[in-house]
Scaffold this motif. Structure first.
Motif, short mmCIF file in Angstrom:
data_model
loop_
_atom_site.label_atom_id
_atom_site.label_comp_id
_atom_site.label_asym_id
_atom_site.label_seq_id
_atom_site.Cartn_x
_atom_site.Cartn_y
_atom_site.Cartn_z
N SER A 192 0.81 -1.22 0.00
CA SER A 192 0.00 0.00 0.00
C SER A 192 0.84 1.27 0.00
CB SER A 192 -0.91 0.02 1.24
OG SER A 192 -1.73 -1.12 1.27
N LEU A 193 2.16 1.13 -0.06
CA LEU A 193 3.02 2.31 -0.07
C LEU A 193 2.76 3.14 -1.32
CD1 LEU A 193 6.42 0.84 1.15
CD2 LEU A 193 4.85 2.28 2.43
N PRO A 194 2.97 4.46 -1.26
CA PRO A 194 2.78 5.29 -2.46
C PRO A 194 3.79 4.96 -3.53
CG PRO A 194 3.70 6.57 -0.64
CD PRO A 194 3.29 5.25 -0.06
N GLY A 195 3.53 5.47 -4.73
CA GLY A 195 4.38 5.15 -5.87
C GLY A 195 5.82 5.59 -5.69
N ALA A 196 6.06 6.67 -4.94
CA ALA A 196 7.42 7.14 -4.74
C ALA A 196 8.25 6.14 -3.95
CB ALA A 196 7.41 8.49 -4.02
N LEU A 197 7.62 5.31 -3.12
CA LEU A 197 8.32 4.31 -2.32
C LEU A 197 8.12 2.91 -2.88
CD1 LEU A 197 7.39 5.63 1.24
CD2 LEU A 197 9.43 6.12 -0.09
N TYR A 198 7.78 2.83 -4.17
CA TYR A 198 7.48 1.54 -4.77
C TYR A 198 8.69 0.60 -4.70
CZ TYR A 198 7.21 -1.78 -8.65
OH TYR A 198 7.27 -2.92 -9.42
N GLU A 199 9.86 1.10 -5.10
CA GLU A 199 11.04 0.25 -5.13
C GLU A 199 11.44 -0.20 -3.73
OE1 GLU A 199 14.03 2.35 -7.19
OE2 GLU A 199 12.97 2.36 -9.11
N THR A 200 11.33 0.70 -2.76
CA THR A 200 11.64 0.33 -1.38
C THR A 200 10.69 -0.75 -0.88
OG1 THR A 200 12.46 2.55 -0.97
CG2 THR A 200 11.95 1.21 0.96
N GLY A 201 9.40 -0.59 -1.18
CA GLY A 201 8.43 -1.59 -0.75
C GLY A 201 8.68 -2.95 -1.37
N VAL A 249 10.29 13.11 -15.78
CA VAL A 249 9.61 14.14 -15.02
C VAL A 249 10.37 15.44 -15.18
CG1 VAL A 249 8.84 14.84 -12.72
CG2 VAL A 249 8.77 12.45 -13.35
N PRO A 250 9.69 16.57 -15.39
CA PRO A 250 10.42 17.84 -15.54
C PRO A 250 11.27 18.17 -14.32
CG PRO A 250 8.14 18.06 -16.25
CD PRO A 250 8.26 16.71 -15.61
N ALA A 251 12.33 18.91 -14.55
CA ALA A 251 13.25 19.27 -13.46
C ALA A 251 12.58 20.08 -12.36
CB ALA A 251 14.45 20.02 -14.03
N PRO A 252 11.70 21.07 -12.65
CA PRO A 252 11.04 21.79 -11.54
C PRO A 252 10.21 20.87 -10.65
CG PRO A 252 10.81 23.00 -13.59
CD PRO A 252 11.38 21.67 -13.95
N VAL A 253 9.58 19.87 -11.24
CA VAL A 253 8.79 18.94 -10.43
C VAL A 253 9.70 18.12 -9.52
CG1 VAL A 253 7.20 16.98 -10.52
CG2 VAL A 253 6.98 18.85 -12.17
N ARG A 254 10.87 17.71 -10.02
CA ARG A 254 11.81 16.95 -9.18
C ARG A 254 12.32 17.80 -8.02
NH1 ARG A 254 13.99 15.25 -14.24
NH2 ARG A 254 15.80 16.61 -13.89
N ARG A 255 12.65 19.07 -8.31
CA ARG A 255 13.14 19.94 -7.23
C ARG A 255 12.05 20.20 -6.20
NH1 ARG A 255 16.18 22.35 -11.60
NH2 ARG A 255 14.44 23.76 -12.06
N THR A 256 10.83 20.42 -6.68
CA THR A 256 9.72 20.65 -5.74
C THR A 256 9.46 19.40 -4.89
OG1 THR A 256 8.71 22.16 -7.33
CG2 THR A 256 7.32 21.34 -5.56
N THR A 257 9.56 18.25 -5.51
CA THR A 257 9.37 17.00 -4.76
C THR A 257 10.42 16.84 -3.68
OG1 THR A 257 8.40 15.95 -6.72
CG2 THR A 257 9.21 14.50 -4.98
N THR A 258 11.68 17.12 -4.01
CA THR A 258 12.76 17.01 -3.03
C THR A 258 12.56 17.98 -1.88
OG1 THR A 258 14.26 16.32 -4.79
CG2 THR A 258 15.25 17.07 -2.73
N ALA A 259 12.20 19.23 -2.21
CA ALA A 259 12.01 20.24 -1.16
C ALA A 259 10.85 19.88 -0.24
CB ALA A 259 11.77 21.61 -1.80
N LEU A 260 9.74 19.43 -0.82
CA LEU A 260 8.59 19.06 0.01
C LEU A 260 8.89 17.85 0.89
CD1 LEU A 260 5.61 19.52 -2.49
CD2 LEU A 260 6.12 20.90 -0.47
N THR A 261 9.57 16.86 0.34
CA THR A 261 9.85 15.65 1.12
C THR A 261 10.81 15.94 2.26
OG1 THR A 261 9.53 14.33 -0.88
CG2 THR A 261 10.64 13.28 0.97
N LEU A 262 11.92 16.64 1.97
CA LEU A 262 12.88 16.95 3.03
C LEU A 262 12.28 17.90 4.06
CD1 LEU A 262 16.21 17.33 1.02
CD2 LEU A 262 15.44 15.40 2.40
N GLY A 309 4.96 15.69 -1.17
CA GLY A 309 6.17 15.27 -1.86
C GLY A 309 6.09 13.84 -2.38
N LEU A 310 5.51 12.95 -1.58
CA LEU A 310 5.35 11.57 -2.03
C LEU A 310 4.36 11.48 -3.19
CD1 LEU A 310 5.26 9.67 1.38
CD2 LEU A 310 7.14 9.78 -0.25
#
Length: 393
Positions: free
Chosen positions: A177-186, A256-269, A305-306
């Protein structure tokens, strides 16, 4: 000819009627099966984390005992017969061990709490001058033991709540049930959990085979001769699994566009930092005012972020876990207990954190005790899971 055609038509009509009746009978069965969908494992964890948060807001042993009793009752009514559901007993034993160790450290190393009711005195070991502030032995007071027992019981209640989640939520379903961002970890954790029982089974099988042949299965020699075939089998399974995962596209991500990756990193951290700061605020008396808002803001940022990070893993989910009304009720009951006891700790801190100097018996505050009652809601609103006879065990 007409009568023959009519005779042939009657069995066909009978079969059609029976088929219609069978379909009508099967439809409610399918509907009942859908209504018996198991509760989302995340709801059990949110419920237990709510109870754990409530346990951190009090050192009153009576309230802590109520929280542990509520968690134990829900586990007793809804625990399945799966092997992972037996972990609650281990957590209960660990909680008792933590309480005993906390009291033992107080007896041996002393306590900063002053006390006038001396229970017994141990021989004190003299220490050098650079170890000032540390004491080995000496007098042991009832106030010091009571203070240590209150704090040890708080940690024991936390372990009981976590053990309840482990006994109620299937770990494999939770990882799926983990989100897609944690798919590989799961997937990696699921594979690890799957391989561990295979290794244990291989060791048992090889040791039994060696015993039947009259060869030693213990000691260094037995370990080497058993360990090598086990490692070889694990390596073969790993290579086969890697080939299967590569054929199914494991590890491949979308552009994924670079702004989306940076926003994802900022929100997650930022969200993780907010969760850490908010948790620290909830665990300390000084941060009670800002702890909950910072924690909620951190959780919201981490979830956002996830959510954005899940765009890198455009995969469909096989049999997704449903989040229905029962899951909302279970998660809401845990959150209600946490919120009510947090409010009570701010309004009446003396009742939730009784003092030990002067020595006095703790009292049970009425409305904080009533605030623990929503923790029992899952025992009455969540239907018990019944194994499906058509599914393989």
């Amino acid at each position: 000819m007409r009568s023959g055609a009519g005779d042939r038509a009657r069995p066909a009509a009978g079969r059609a009627v029976r088929g219609t009746a069978g379909a009508a009978t099967a439809a409610p069965a399918v509907a009942r099966h859908r209504r018996r969908a198991p509760l989302h494992p995340g709801a059990w964890w949110l419920w237990s984390l709510g109870l754990g948060t409530a346990a951190t807001r009090t050192t009153n042993p009576l309230l802590l005992a109520l929280l542990m009793a509520a968690a134990g009752y829900v586990v007793a009514t809804h625990r399945s017969a799966a092997p992972w559901a037996r972990s609650y007993t281990a957590f209960a034993k660990l909680a008792v061990a933590v309480l005993v160790v906390r009291l033992a450290f107080t007896v041996v190393l002393g306590s900063p709490v002053p006390g006038s009711h001396i229970l017994f005195t141990l021989p004190e070991v003299p220490l050098p001058h650079w170890a000032q502030g540390i004491r080995l032995g000496g007098p042991v007071s009832a106030e010091a033991l009571l203070f240590a027992g209150y704090n040890g019981l708080k940690l024991a209640a936390l372990l009981i709540c976590v053990g309840a989640a482990n006994a109620l939520a299937a770990p494999a379903r939770l990882l799926k049930s983990l989100p897609g961002a944690l798919y590989e970890t799961g997937v990696a954790v699921v594979v690890a959990l799957t391989f561990a029982p295979h290794l244990v089974a291989d060791v048992q099988r090889l040791r039994a085979a060696r015993r039947l042949r009259g060869r030693p299965d213990r000691g260094v020699r037995g370990l080497l001769q058993v360990g090598l075939p086990v490692l070889e089998g694990a390596l073969e399974r790993s290579v086969a699994l890697a080939a299967a995962m590569d054929a199914r596209g494991y590890g491949r991500t979308a552009d994924v566009p670079a702004p989306v990756r940076r926003t994802t990193t900022a929100l997650t951290l930022g969200g993780l930092l907010g969760v850490c700061a908010g948790t620290y605020g909830l665990l300390t008396a000084e941060g009670g005012t800002y702890g909950l808002p910072v924690l909620l803001a951190g959780v919201a940022a981490a979830l956002a972020g996830l959510r954005l990070g899940g765009r890198r893993a455009p995969r469909t989910r096989y049999r997704p876990e449903p989040w229905g009304a029962h899951a909302w009720l279970v998660a809401g009951s845990g959150a209600a207990v946490a919120a009510l006891l947090t409010l009570a700790s701010v309004r009446d801190p003396g009742a939730l954190n009784p003092g030990v100097v002067p020595l006095a018996a703790p009292t049970l505050p009425l409305w904080p005790a009533a605030a623990v009652l929503p923790a029992l809601l899952p025992a009455f609103v969540v239907p018990k899971e019944t194994p499906d006879p058509e599914e393989p065990s």
